[in-house]
Design an enzyme around this catalytic site. Structure first.
Site, mmCIF file in Angstrom:
data_model
loop_
_atom_site.group_PDB
_atom_site.id
_atom_site.type_symbol
_atom_site.label_atom_id
_atom_site.label_comp_id
_atom_site.label_asym_id
_atom_site.label_seq_id
_atom_site.Cartn_x
_atom_site.Cartn_y
_atom_site.Cartn_z
ATOM 1 C CD GLU A 237 -3.194 -0.714 0.746
ATOM 2 O OE1 GLU A 237 -3.263 0.296 0.012
ATOM 3 O OE2 GLU A 237 -4.143 -1.458 0.980
ATOM 4 C CB CYS A 271 -1.723 7.211 1.475
ATOM 5 S SG CYS A 271 -3.100 6.448 2.344
HETATM 6 P P1 NAD Z 1 8.684 4.856 4.478
HETATM 7 O O1 NAD Z 1 8.617 4.068 3.221
HETATM 8 O O2 NAD Z 1 9.808 5.790 4.670
HETATM 9 O O3 NAD Z 1 8.705 3.883 5.755
HETATM 10 C C1 NAD Z 1 7.690 2.944 5.998
HETATM 11 C C2 NAD Z 1 8.247 1.804 6.838
HETATM 12 O O4 NAD Z 1 9.232 1.086 6.100
HETATM 13 C C3 NAD Z 1 8.917 2.240 8.131
HETATM 14 O O5 NAD Z 1 8.527 1.353 9.151
HETATM 15 C C4 NAD Z 1 10.401 2.095 7.805
HETATM 16 O O6 NAD Z 1 11.198 1.860 8.930
HETATM 17 C C5 NAD Z 1 10.373 0.875 6.902
HETATM 18 N N1 NAD Z 1 11.532 0.719 6.013
HETATM 19 C C6 NAD Z 1 12.335 1.692 5.510
HETATM 20 N N2 NAD Z 1 13.261 1.139 4.686
HETATM 21 C C7 NAD Z 1 13.039 -0.191 4.669
HETATM 22 C C8 NAD Z 1 13.638 -1.299 3.991
HETATM 23 N N3 NAD Z 1 14.669 -1.147 3.146
HETATM 24 N N4 NAD Z 1 13.140 -2.543 4.201
HETATM 25 C C9 NAD Z 1 12.080 -2.723 5.022
HETATM 26 N N5 NAD Z 1 11.481 -1.721 5.698
HETATM 27 C C10 NAD Z 1 11.940 -0.470 5.520
HETATM 28 O O7 NAD Z 1 7.291 5.612 4.588
HETATM 29 P P2 NAD Z 1 6.820 6.678 5.665
HETATM 30 O O8 NAD Z 1 7.514 7.973 5.422
HETATM 31 O O9 NAD Z 1 6.884 6.064 7.022
HETATM 32 O O10 NAD Z 1 5.262 6.815 5.297
HETATM 33 C C11 NAD Z 1 4.761 7.712 4.367
HETATM 34 C C12 NAD Z 1 4.375 7.003 3.080
HETATM 35 O O11 NAD Z 1 3.409 5.993 3.350
HETATM 36 C C13 NAD Z 1 3.712 7.934 2.083
HETATM 37 O O12 NAD Z 1 4.230 7.701 0.809
HETATM 38 C C14 NAD Z 1 2.245 7.527 2.145
HETATM 39 O O13 NAD Z 1 1.525 7.819 0.995
HETATM 40 C C15 NAD Z 1 2.358 6.067 2.396
HETATM 41 N N6 NAD Z 1 1.105 5.539 2.948
HETATM 42 C C16 NAD Z 1 0.299 4.761 2.151
HETATM 43 C C17 NAD Z 1 -0.915 4.306 2.632
HETATM 44 C C18 NAD Z 1 -1.831 3.470 1.772
HETATM 45 O O14 NAD Z 1 -2.784 2.903 2.296
HETATM 46 N N7 NAD Z 1 -1.616 3.354 0.471
HETATM 47 C C19 NAD Z 1 -1.319 4.618 3.931
HETATM 48 C C20 NAD Z 1 -0.474 5.403 4.704
HETATM 49 C C21 NAD Z 1 0.736 5.856 4.208
#
Ligand code: NAD
Length: 515
Positions: A237, A271
């Site tokens: 997502e 999002c």
């Molecule tokens: P992010 O991708 O920076 O981090 C998300 C998670 O991934 C964190 O827990 C982080 O520690 C982990 N992570 C980072 N690098 C990783 C790796 N290499 N391997 C595994 N895990 C890793 O995102 P964010 O800044 O926390 O969240 C914002 C983003 O989330 C926005 O783009 C938003 O649109 C999206 N989002 C989407 C939805 C949806 O339902 N589509 C809902 C909420 C947020």
């Protein structure tokens, strides 16, 4: 704990006050946690569903009773207004328990698979849903309780075990989720891993049975690649760049208010935040003027939270600077508030070259609302769909039938008429995307398909010594198969069919006797 090496947020985005320290899970402990979850899942998955329902039912009241604690914590850790936590987290989170407890038996019920009794005599087929196994759940900070619970509740009910890694910007909210579940499920069935990207990566590398990821497109791609090394499936997502289309006959007041909420709730860190408005020229002036008035009336810090991370603040400023440079006109806002990570809710008019800048092309994830004037609905739909994202989108019009037809043309996972984004709170409604918004499904029976695998069970009660297709491949096999083919065919006449029946009667018994 070494503060310098800590991946965790240490100060509140509200006012810079210190946040409680968090214990990081050692990287080399992650594989053992997944192994323990794998062992615990077997017994949990074999428990009768009624027992799993009974175990998880208290979660509903825990969520509601601890609402005040959740609202205070999310205010401090993420900057969220408390009212938003009550409407976007506490109440829909409790509704999740209601929905899944009510539906899970029906959704997991075995289905009979009909089999042709002539070709497959004595056989019955059944489709059952079995738990997927161990889920690695990796989540962002923007809805730090609701997003994990949307997976945790159905997946635990379905018999999965979960290893949950919250964002390094909301580890305390992650620990709150773990406390909600304390004592409800056996040890190992739900485990919290605290850390940043490194722990997330270690979790994916530990080869769980499914990675459920919500977060940015960039991280989603990295996870998909890493998971592919072990052929681990992923549910992604990802980000969005939602468009709202305002038609000339829209109810001006409701539309302006709805769009202001859709753009600025959670400071746009949603999002499905409205990040582009396409408004028909006829209504554009009045609409823009009302949006600007409403935005000016928003109380920064009360209605509009600060940004949660310094990186988000930097993205907002970068996108706005590029838009200004390309000719976009700021109508209200455009500056930091000077309080914590606060940024003023900002409305801007975008046209020409600025439409090719990140403010229209990339996810901003901040309190910024670009308005673009269009000539009509077709123009609006074409521009809305011209995006690498496709999470949700909305059409605003008093003619709801026409609006619904237009909504069907949006290239998004969710399309709404005269509203936006709130459907993530509906447990029965699938939440999903198109393109770089990912292909995961949250909520509804469709999400359950991710947390379970179909298992087909065939039971053969035939007493025949052989089957049509077993060896030896004799003349009777050919004749029986040819007769069955003629009987299935829609183009063969009655005479051919009667002959085929006779051919079947004379050859099938030999075949079933292995001759
Ligand atoms: P992010 O991708 O920076 O981090 C998300 C998670 O991934 C964190 O827990 C982080 O520690 C982990 N992570 C980072 N690098 C990783 C790796 N290499 N391997 C595994 N895990 C890793 O995102 P964010 O800044 O926390 O969240 C914002 C983003 O989330 C926005 O783009 C938003 O649109 C999206 N989002 C989407 C939805 C949806 O339902 N589509 C809902 C909420 C947020």
């Amino acid at each position: 704990m070494d503060a310098v090496a800590s991946p965790f947020s240490t100060i509140s985005p509200l006012d810079g006050s210190p946040l409680d320290p968090v214990e990081e899970t050692p990287l080399d402990a992650v594989a053992a946690i997944v192994a323990k979850a794998r062992a615990a899942q077997v017994a949990w998955g074999q428990r009768p569903l009624s027992e799993r329902i009974e175990a998880l039912w208290p979660l509903k009241d825990r969520i509601l009773d601890r609402g005040p604690e959740m609202a205070r914590l999310l205010r401090k850790e993420c900057g969220k207004p408390e009212g938003e936590t009550w409407t976007a987290e506490v109440m829909p989170d409790a509704d999740l328990v209601d929905y899944w407890v009510d539906k899970i038996e029906e959704l997991l019920a075995p289905e009979e698979v009909p089999l042709d009794s002539l070709t497959y005599p004595g056989k019955t087929g059944k489709l059952v849903s079995v738990p997927r196994g161990v889920l690695a759940l990796i989540t962002p900070w923007n809805f730090p309780v609701a997003i994990p619970l949307r997976t945790i509740i159905p997946a635990l009910l379905a018999g999965d075990a979960i290893v949950f890694k919250p964002s390094e910007y909301s580890p305390r909210s992650g620990a709150f989720v773990a406390r909600l579940l304390e004592g409800l499920v056996p040890e190992g069935v739900f485990t919290l891993v605290q850390g940043g990207g490194a722990q997330g990566r270690a979790l994916v590398d530990a080869a769980p049975d499914l990675v459920v990821f919500t977060g940015s497109v960039a991280t989603g791609k990295k996870i998909a690649l890493a998971a592919a090394a072990n052929l681990v499936p992923v549910s992604l997502e990802l980000g969005g760049k939602d468009a709202a289309i305002v038609l000339a006959d829209a109810d001006l007041e409701r539309t302006a208010r709805g769009i202001v909420w859709g753009a600025f709730t959670n400071a746009g860190q949603n999002c499905a935040a409205i990040e582009r408005v396409y408004v028909e020229r006829k209504i554009a002036d009045k609409f823009t003027q009302r949006v600007v008035e409403l935005t000016k009336a928003l109380r920064v810090g009360e209605d509009v939270s600060p940004l949660t991370t310094p990186a988000q603040l930097a993205i907002v400023e970068r996108h706005l600077a590029a838009a200004r440079e390309a000719g976009a006109k700021i109508l209200v806002g455009g500056e930091r508030t000077g309080q914590g990570l606060g940024f003023q809710p900002t409305v801007l008019e975008v046209s020409g070259a600025a439409e090719k800048s990140p403010i229209i092309l990339d996810e901003t994830f901040g309190p910024v609302l670009p308005i673009v004037i269009v000539e009509g609905p077709d123009d609006a739909i074409a521009r809305a769909n011209d995006s690498r994202y496709g999470l949700t989108g909305s059409i605003w019009s008093k003619d709801v039938e026409r609006a619904e037809k237009l909504a069907m043309r949006l290239r998004t996972g969710v399309a709404t008429v005269n509203n936006h984004a709130f459907t993530a709170a509906l447990a029965a409604a699938p939440w999903t995307g198109v393109g770089e918004s990912g292909f995961g499904v949250t909520n509804s029976k469709h999400a359950l398909k991710e947390f379970t695998r179909p298992r087909f069970i065939l039971v053969d009660r035939s007493r025949a010594k052989s089957e049509l297709w077993w060896m030896p491949y004799t003349e009777s096999l050919l004749k029986t198969a040819q007769a069955l083919a003629i009987l299935r065919s829609g183009s063969q006449g009655i005479v051919a069919k009667l002959k085929a029946v006779w051919q079947l009667i004379t050859n099938a018994p030999k075949r079933l006797a292995g001759k």
